[in-house]
Motif scaffolding. Sequence first.
Motif, PDB file in Angstrom:
ATOM      1  N   ALA A 173       3.419  -4.272  -8.012  1.00  0.00           N
ATOM      2  CA  ALA A 173       2.563  -4.371  -6.830  1.00  0.00           C
ATOM      3  C   ALA A 173       2.541  -5.806  -6.301  1.00  0.00           C
ATOM      4  O   ALA A 173       2.577  -6.033  -5.082  1.00  0.00           O
ATOM      5  N   LEU A 174       2.486  -6.783  -7.200  1.00  0.00           N
ATOM      6  CA  LEU A 174       2.495  -8.192  -6.801  1.00  0.00           C
ATOM      7  C   LEU A 174       3.756  -8.512  -6.007  1.00  0.00           C
ATOM      8  O   LEU A 174       3.697  -9.155  -4.941  1.00  0.00           O
ATOM      9  N   VAL A 175       4.900  -8.074  -6.509  1.00  0.00           N
ATOM     10  CA  VAL A 175       6.169  -8.354  -5.830  1.00  0.00           C
ATOM     11  C   VAL A 175       6.208  -7.690  -4.455  1.00  0.00           C
ATOM     12  O   VAL A 175       6.674  -8.280  -3.474  1.00  0.00           O
ATOM     13  N   ARG A 201       0.853  -1.190   0.000  1.00  0.00           N
ATOM     14  CA  ARG A 201       0.000   0.000   0.000  1.00  0.00           C
ATOM     15  C   ARG A 201       0.887   1.237   0.000  1.00  0.00           C
ATOM     16  O   ARG A 201       1.751   1.384   0.864  1.00  0.00           O
ATOM     17  N   PRO A 202       0.685   2.150  -0.944  1.00  0.00           N
ATOM     18  CA  PRO A 202       1.563   3.319  -1.030  1.00  0.00           C
ATOM     19  C   PRO A 202       1.320   4.318   0.100  1.00  0.00           C
ATOM     20  O   PRO A 202       0.179   4.549   0.514  1.00  0.00           O
ATOM     21  N   TYR A 249      -3.590  -0.916  -3.471  1.00  0.00           N
ATOM     22  CA  TYR A 249      -2.310  -1.594  -3.605  1.00  0.00           C
ATOM     23  C   TYR A 249      -1.576  -1.115  -4.856  1.00  0.00           C
ATOM     24  O   TYR A 249      -2.167  -0.965  -5.923  1.00  0.00           O
ATOM     25  N   GLY A 250      -0.277  -0.882  -4.719  1.00  0.00           N
ATOM     26  CA  GLY A 250       0.556  -0.563  -5.867  1.00  0.00           C
ATOM     27  C   GLY A 250       1.033   0.874  -5.882  1.00  0.00           C
ATOM     28  O   GLY A 250       0.253   1.802  -5.668  1.00  0.00           O
ATOM     29  N   VAL A 283      -8.306  -7.149  -4.197  1.00  0.00           N
ATOM     30  CA  VAL A 283      -7.533  -8.078  -3.372  1.00  0.00           C
ATOM     31  C   VAL A 283      -8.447  -8.836  -2.415  1.00  0.00           C
ATOM     32  O   VAL A 283      -9.178  -8.229  -1.632  1.00  0.00           O
ATOM     33  N   THR A 284      -8.376 -10.179  -2.473  1.00  0.00           N
ATOM     34  CA  THR A 284      -9.171 -11.026  -1.591  1.00  0.00           C
ATOM     35  C   THR A 284      -8.293 -12.137  -1.035  1.00  0.00           C
ATOM     36  O   THR A 284      -7.578 -12.806  -1.787  1.00  0.00           O
TER      37      THR A 284
END
Length: 476
Positions: A356-358, A268-269, A287-288, A329-330
């Motif tokens: 974001a995934l990483v 989360r930024p 997220y991202g 996101v779940t």
Amino acid sequence: MIVLSLAEIAGLVGGQPHDIPDPDLKVTGPVVIDSREVRPGSLFAALPGERVDGHDFARGAVEAGAAAVLAARPVGTPGAPVPAIVVPDVIAAMGALARAVVERLGTTVVALTGSAGKTSTKDLIAQLLQRRGPTVWTPGNFNNEIGLPVAALSADEATQHLVLEMGARGKGHIRYLATLTPPRIGLVLNVGTAHIGEFGGREQIAEAKGELVESLPSAVEGGVAVLNADDPFVRAMASRTKARTVLFGEAEDADVRAGNVRLADGGRPAFTLQTPTGCSEVTMRLYGEHHVSNALAAAAVAHELGMSVDEIAVALSEAGQLSRWRMEVTERSDGVTVVNDAYNANPESMRAALRALVAMGAVTPGRRTWAVLGPMAELGEESLAEHDAVGRLAVRLNVSKLVAVGGQEAAWLDMGAKNEGSWGEESVHVSDVRAAVDLLRSELRPGDVVLVKASRSVGLEQVAQALLEGEGEGVH
């Protein structure tokens, strides 16, 4: 929508009343293009489609409560009339009605465009401005000559802000949309490679996106162009507008800036929001890191409309994702996290989603990350190179496993990954959604994070839905 009589609507769109027993009957409900969404007092716009013709559903719409039908031909039969306003072009008539309604309302229109992030940014702006007064915004990505009038016509006398997303598939599209709902504030997010196959190049995309700032009123008349200081194509649009220019971004000369940008809480930024009137801390729910630019754009618009920096920071920190399948996101009961970002994809949004995934995977040492990716549409001659580059980026970011789903473009994703890192079993190409779901079900383990992303036409959201349902209903 504001309340208008059928006679008034006919006059505004240049239509002819047909089988209307009472021209003074009021349209009190929304304008809808799907007969299943009719409510009492609606106006049903009968649009021709690739598979079905809205005119075939006109009678059912009126029986469901529609006051009348906006149609290209009479829709009743002898002895069974259906009230209609008949026009030469239903889409053009919807645009004319939207223009007339917006002019009567006098509400502040905020329009935005860009190659990536339009819907997420629109959702942020809407959530900020709602705190100041009734706000109407584009649902989903209703950003073309059909969806934009539908969105605009949902405004009424109480609406203070109208936030509209504008898309383009060629030159002139945004200029036309801006004539339907003339904006006072125009926001351009970026110029990327989405639809580059249709436009021919980034310069042509910039030319089309810049039509928004050309359509704004002058600075003296209150026009404001909000431009991304970090994108040279967007920054250059300042010379194309009579409006006052406000810059956002991380550049030193941006009016609205982000300082101390970092990722917290699993991707989360967080950052320091800096405006001409002060600074405040923001930690987003989204997220991202790519959402930082979106947040700054929304903050710049909100600041222009009178919100304080502290109000903006609180609103950004509390804002969620309003539109489906965009970094949705779940977490499952077994600890597997599914990130459904399958609404659409282009090279820029693919790169942002992978990063974001990483970041989400890095929260817990040893947590595996899966990138389930499908084709990116409308890239033209750049398609092979762009898919190859995304596959290579997955390797460079140390994504644990890439699952490329689909035909030729997916093969290019897989090829890029293998050529970059000789991944072997760490990159796999599967033919379809079912194969991807079967693979994931057999290999996922608790704590894994799975990103699902592709262009909308691919339907890759079915992978995310199957993983969350657990049984794969609806997968085919």
